[in-house]
Design a protein around this motif. Sequence first.
Motif, PDB file in Angstrom:
ATOM      1  N   VAL A  27     -12.314   4.040 -22.737  1.00 22.92           N
ATOM      2  CA  VAL A  27     -11.628   3.661 -21.617  1.00 22.92           C
ATOM      3  C   VAL A  27     -11.439   2.069 -22.351  1.00 22.92           C
ATOM      4  CG1 VAL A  27     -11.418   2.774 -19.508  1.00 22.92           C
ATOM      5  CG2 VAL A  27     -12.910   4.940 -19.872  1.00 22.92           C
ATOM      6  N   GLU A  28     -10.211   1.973 -22.612  1.00 23.23           N
ATOM      7  CA  GLU A  28      -9.725   0.486 -22.847  1.00 23.23           C
ATOM      8  C   GLU A  28      -9.358  -0.325 -21.922  1.00 23.23           C
ATOM      9  OE1 GLU A  28      -6.748  -0.431 -26.445  1.00 23.23           O
ATOM     10  OE2 GLU A  28      -6.243  -1.570 -24.449  1.00 23.23           O
ATOM     11  N   TYR A  29      -9.962  -1.306 -21.509  1.00 21.94           N
ATOM     12  CA  TYR A  29      -9.753  -2.381 -20.306  1.00 21.94           C
ATOM     13  C   TYR A  29      -9.896  -3.584 -20.353  1.00 21.94           C
ATOM     14  CZ  TYR A  29     -14.522  -1.927 -18.897  1.00 21.94           C
ATOM     15  OH  TYR A  29     -16.013  -1.869 -18.876  1.00 21.94           O
ATOM     16  N   SER A  30      -9.146  -4.294 -19.641  1.00 24.42           N
ATOM     17  CA  SER A  30      -9.436  -5.650 -19.570  1.00 24.42           C
ATOM     18  C   SER A  30      -8.360  -6.301 -20.546  1.00 24.42           C
ATOM     19  CB  SER A  30     -10.771  -6.323 -19.800  1.00 24.42           C
ATOM     20  OG  SER A  30     -10.687  -7.470 -19.272  1.00 24.42           O
ATOM     21  N   SER A  31      -8.748  -6.287 -21.773  1.00 24.46           N
ATOM     22  CA  SER A  31      -8.228  -6.840 -22.868  1.00 24.46           C
ATOM     23  C   SER A  31      -6.975  -8.114 -22.618  1.00 24.46           C
ATOM     24  CB  SER A  31      -7.140  -5.543 -23.306  1.00 24.46           C
ATOM     25  OG  SER A  31      -7.680  -4.525 -23.493  1.00 24.46           O
ATOM     26  N   PRO A  32      -7.715  -9.059 -22.268  1.00 28.94           N
ATOM     27  CA  PRO A  32      -6.584 -10.304 -22.039  1.00 28.94           C
ATOM     28  C   PRO A  32      -6.374 -11.078 -23.389  1.00 28.94           C
ATOM     29  CG  PRO A  32      -9.144 -10.719 -21.550  1.00 28.94           C
ATOM     30  CD  PRO A  32      -9.081  -9.500 -22.027  1.00 28.94           C
ATOM     31  N   ASN A  33      -5.235 -11.850 -23.457  1.00 29.63           N
ATOM     32  CA  ASN A  33      -4.814 -12.728 -24.525  1.00 29.63           C
ATOM     33  C   ASN A  33      -5.921 -13.895 -24.620  1.00 29.63           C
ATOM     34  OD1 ASN A  33      -3.243 -10.515 -25.254  1.00 29.63           O
ATOM     35  ND2 ASN A  33      -1.616 -11.682 -23.706  1.00 29.63           N
ATOM     36  N   ILE A  34      -6.365 -13.978 -25.801  1.00 30.33           N
ATOM     37  CA  ILE A  34      -7.413 -15.312 -25.723  1.00 30.33           C
ATOM     38  C   ILE A  34      -6.150 -16.544 -25.713  1.00 30.33           C
ATOM     39  CG2 ILE A  34      -9.338 -14.107 -26.921  1.00 30.33           C
ATOM     40  CD1 ILE A  34      -8.423 -16.009 -29.441  1.00 30.33           C
ATOM     41  N   ASN A  68     -12.962  -3.607 -24.856  1.00 29.98           N
ATOM     42  CA  ASN A  68     -11.993  -4.867 -24.723  1.00 29.98           C
ATOM     43  C   ASN A  68     -11.113  -5.213 -26.017  1.00 29.98           C
ATOM     44  OD1 ASN A  68     -10.953  -6.921 -23.863  1.00 29.98           O
ATOM     45  ND2 ASN A  68     -12.594  -7.982 -22.892  1.00 29.98           N
ATOM     46  N   HIS A  69     -10.101  -4.553 -25.728  1.00 34.13           N
ATOM     47  CA  HIS A  69      -9.199  -4.715 -27.102  1.00 34.13           C
ATOM     48  C   HIS A  69      -8.519  -6.040 -26.916  1.00 34.13           C
ATOM     49  CE1 HIS A  69      -6.576  -3.284 -30.378  1.00 34.13           C
ATOM     50  NE2 HIS A  69      -5.335  -3.551 -29.644  1.00 34.13           N
ATOM     51  N   LEU A  70      -9.304  -7.176 -27.322  1.00 36.40           N
ATOM     52  CA  LEU A  70      -8.630  -8.554 -27.095  1.00 36.40           C
ATOM     53  C   LEU A  70      -7.463  -8.999 -27.800  1.00 36.40           C
ATOM     54  CD1 LEU A  70     -12.137 -10.478 -27.519  1.00 36.40           C
ATOM     55  CD2 LEU A  70     -11.071 -10.437 -25.213  1.00 36.40           C
ATOM     56  N   ILE A  82       2.106  -6.543 -36.754  1.00 35.52           N
ATOM     57  CA  ILE A  82       2.480  -6.869 -35.374  1.00 35.52           C
ATOM     58  C   ILE A  82       1.779  -6.007 -34.327  1.00 35.52           C
ATOM     59  CG2 ILE A  82       4.289  -4.961 -36.023  1.00 35.52           C
ATOM     60  CD1 ILE A  82       6.257  -6.640 -34.467  1.00 35.52           C
ATOM     61  N   TYR A  83       1.876  -6.196 -33.147  1.00 39.15           N
ATOM     62  CA  TYR A  83       1.207  -5.571 -32.052  1.00 39.15           C
ATOM     63  C   TYR A  83       1.229  -3.979 -32.168  1.00 39.15           C
ATOM     64  CZ  TYR A  83       0.146  -4.887 -26.988  1.00 39.15           C
ATOM     65  OH  TYR A  83      -0.313  -4.411 -25.712  1.00 39.15           O
ATOM     66  N   ALA A  84       2.266  -3.243 -32.470  1.00 42.88           N
ATOM     67  CA  ALA A  84       2.352  -1.884 -32.391  1.00 42.88           C
ATOM     68  C   ALA A  84       1.527  -1.444 -33.660  1.00 42.88           C
ATOM     69  CB  ALA A  84       3.889  -1.453 -32.506  1.00 42.88           C
ATOM     70  N   ARG A 104      -0.742  -2.836 -34.942  1.00 46.45           N
ATOM     71  CA  ARG A 104      -2.317  -3.258 -34.791  1.00 46.45           C
ATOM     72  C   ARG A 104      -3.213  -1.898 -33.993  1.00 46.45           C
ATOM     73  NH1 ARG A 104      -0.553  -8.400 -35.205  1.00 46.45           N
ATOM     74  NH2 ARG A 104      -0.347  -8.791 -32.973  1.00 46.45           N
ATOM     75  N   ASP A 105      -2.034  -1.544 -33.051  1.00 42.02           N
ATOM     76  CA  ASP A 105      -2.477  -0.554 -32.028  1.00 42.02           C
ATOM     77  C   ASP A 105      -2.447   0.945 -32.881  1.00 42.02           C
ATOM     78  OD1 ASP A 105      -3.108  -0.883 -29.647  1.00 42.02           O
ATOM     79  OD2 ASP A 105      -1.314  -1.522 -28.785  1.00 42.02           O
ATOM     80  N   LEU A 106      -1.655   1.023 -33.791  1.00 40.79           N
ATOM     81  CA  LEU A 106      -1.638   2.348 -34.727  1.00 40.79           C
ATOM     82  C   LEU A 106      -2.847   2.318 -35.304  1.00 40.79           C
ATOM     83  CD1 LEU A 106       2.197   2.342 -35.471  1.00 40.79           C
ATOM     84  CD2 LEU A 106       0.997   4.037 -34.216  1.00 40.79           C
ATOM     85  N   VAL A 156      -5.866   1.217 -19.973  1.00 40.30           N
ATOM     86  CA  VAL A 156      -5.505   0.737 -18.938  1.00 40.30           C
ATOM     87  C   VAL A 156      -4.653  -0.537 -19.251  1.00 40.30           C
ATOM     88  CG1 VAL A 156      -6.434  -0.282 -16.797  1.00 40.30           C
ATOM     89  CG2 VAL A 156      -7.760   1.561 -17.945  1.00 40.30           C
ATOM     90  N   VAL A 157      -3.426  -0.579 -19.011  1.00 40.79           N
ATOM     91  CA  VAL A 157      -2.506  -1.679 -19.254  1.00 40.79           C
ATOM     92  C   VAL A 157      -1.312  -1.426 -18.073  1.00 40.79           C
ATOM     93  CG1 VAL A 157      -1.021  -2.734 -21.014  1.00 40.79           C
ATOM     94  CG2 VAL A 157      -2.994  -1.406 -21.584  1.00 40.79           C
ATOM     95  N   ALA A 158      -0.703  -2.799 -17.903  1.00 37.37           N
ATOM     96  CA  ALA A 158       0.203  -2.877 -16.667  1.00 37.37           C
ATOM     97  C   ALA A 158       1.291  -2.234 -17.126  1.00 37.37           C
ATOM     98  CB  ALA A 158       0.397  -4.172 -16.465  1.00 37.37           C
ATOM     99  N   GLU A 199       4.361  -2.910 -17.310  1.00 37.54           N
ATOM    100  CA  GLU A 199       5.338  -3.406 -18.070  1.00 37.54           C
ATOM    101  C   GLU A 199       5.273  -3.008 -19.697  1.00 37.54           C
ATOM    102  OE1 GLU A 199       3.430  -5.426 -15.965  1.00 37.54           O
ATOM    103  OE2 GLU A 199       4.265  -7.094 -15.421  1.00 37.54           O
ATOM    104  N   GLN A 200       4.179  -2.466 -19.875  1.00 37.75           N
ATOM    105  CA  GLN A 200       4.003  -1.915 -21.338  1.00 37.75           C
ATOM    106  C   GLN A 200       4.311  -0.374 -21.366  1.00 37.75           C
ATOM    107  OE1 GLN A 200       0.969  -3.598 -24.078  1.00 37.75           O
ATOM    108  NE2 GLN A 200       0.805  -5.353 -22.357  1.00 37.75           N
ATOM    109  N   ASN A 201       4.915   0.140 -20.540  1.00 36.81           N
ATOM    110  CA  ASN A 201       5.214   1.489 -20.534  1.00 36.81           C
ATOM    111  C   ASN A 201       5.974   1.920 -21.896  1.00 36.81           C
ATOM    112  OD1 ASN A 201       4.118   2.107 -18.186  1.00 36.81           O
ATOM    113  ND2 ASN A 201       5.897   2.471 -17.237  1.00 36.81           N
TER     114      ASN A 201
END
Length: 569
Positions: free
Chosen positions: A117-124, A157-159, A307-309, A311-313, A331-333, A335-337
């Motif tokens: 479960v990846e969750y929270s993950s705020p931007n520092i 927490n994928h910061l 880039i964001y994508a 790093r996710d891959l 778990v992400v809002a 907006e990122q669908n």
Amino acid sequence: MINFKAKIAETIADVTKINKEELQSYMEIPKDSKNGDYAFPCFRLAKELKKAPPVIASEIKENMKIDSEIIEKVEIVGGYLNFYIHKKLIAQEVLNEIENNENYGKSEIGKGKNIIVEYSSPNIAKPFHIGHLRNTLLGRALYNVYQYLGYHTIGINHLGDYGTQFGKMIEGYKLWGEEYNLEENPIEQLMEIYIRINNLCKEDEQVLENCRENFRLLEEGDKYCVALWNQIKDLSMIEFNRIYNMLGIEFDSLKGEAFYSDKIPEVIDLLEKSGKLEESEGAKIIDLEEKGIHTPCLIQKSNGSSIYASRDLAAILYRARNYDFDKCLYVVAYEQNLHFKQIFEVAKLLGLDEKYTNGLEHISYGMVRLATGKMSTREGTVIKVEELLKEAIQRAKVIITQKNPELEEKEEVAKKVGIGAVIFNDLSGARIKDEIFDWNTILNFQGETGPYIQYTYVRTKSVLEKVNKVPKFKEINLEKIADESSQNIIKLLYHFEETLRQVTNKEEPCILARYLIDLSKAFSNFYNENKIMVDEKELQDARVYLTYSVGKVLKIGAGLLGIQMPNKM
Ligand code: ARG
């Protein structure tokens, strides 16, 4: 406990020769208990058996061998078969189990399965806002429920600790660093630097170029950039940890985006091999048009920065190898669908086993909006979560002091009630719906709120305190709790484990939140209709035992949502 649903499905399977798991998945729990405990909708079989539902219903009824020890009667209503379980048997099963099982509802159905479960993950270096709060609470509740059902869970927490914005912050700090004191209110200071440098970037293309260059240097391991970035990260984590502590939240891993920086070359390599990676104006992209996604996925920038994508891959590869996940929930809002649609599609090109690509799931959720009215907000829109939680505690304290001036340990209770109210509010609606945050609703002791559940729990506690001793199950005469309000409670208690399973099937903590409200209401009914302290010992014992059972399940359920129970309030 006997699984009544499975038993009924088996009986139907014997007659129809249809797979019992399939049949079980069709079964429903009638809203009105007059229609039985379980209903089987025969129209689900009409196509397969080429018969009308009422015909199917009567054929099944005629031919099935029911276990009369379990099933009291079966009735046909329209195309439904309604099953009535012996009331006493349900009560016996549930109440016995509650006595013997400290962890009522816990199971092993998830044994051997790994759930990330990846969750929270705020931007520092950015404020932790009310959306991150909802995210954190949703993720934690899912994590807890999965774990309770026997899954091996990994909370990550994928910061958001990487990207050009850090190149910008470094540039700002180089230019104006000595004007700021980062030790004091670091996030506010960093935000000011960030806003200032962003404005400058808009005016001056060269500055923007410098920022990109800083990020490239950071990624290459440049000493100055890395040291500053580390400082920013540490200061941010101090702030975030204060919030996590207040909420009682921990993670198994804090590997954020930066961790994947050196793992990008392999991603590029694999995508290169898939033959789908294209050059576009110096950058590398994957076109997803044929998958019905009209925006290509950007994989690498023209200056070679990650880039964001991508790093996710890289994270998907890493997680598949290191956690062998059956599911990886993000778990992400909402907006990122688009982002998740893109990366889940591109992940299929990495040569991973399908098990992994099928296990990726975006758990999206709606925005949090404020009801108008006073709120400790600084700039109107950004609400600082720490202030919000403190305010919740403060408001809870005012209310409990009014209701119970003599209460001991008010501070502790106010913490549980205030924070519990915020948590419940965040989890009580379907996650995809936007949520309205309104102090008056969330702290209403009579409403469908966290404090209402806590208050119900406290009532069960005070009953138990009066009698001083919970009777043993074997002393209970079940005839004494055969009335409707008691039976409603027993049925709900029976459905607890099933409720938890639904939470994981639908990834919806609100199903558990709803359940806790229903159980609390059922208890209030029972409490209003029945005197618990009575002269007849048998009657009192049975009612006390039921009260004890409700309290126990409320506490376990609330605990899974992250809500703590006070003993008094
Ligand atoms: N840090 C991002 C944000 O706050 C969310 C990260 C979501 N997770 C992911 N694997 N992309 O918007």
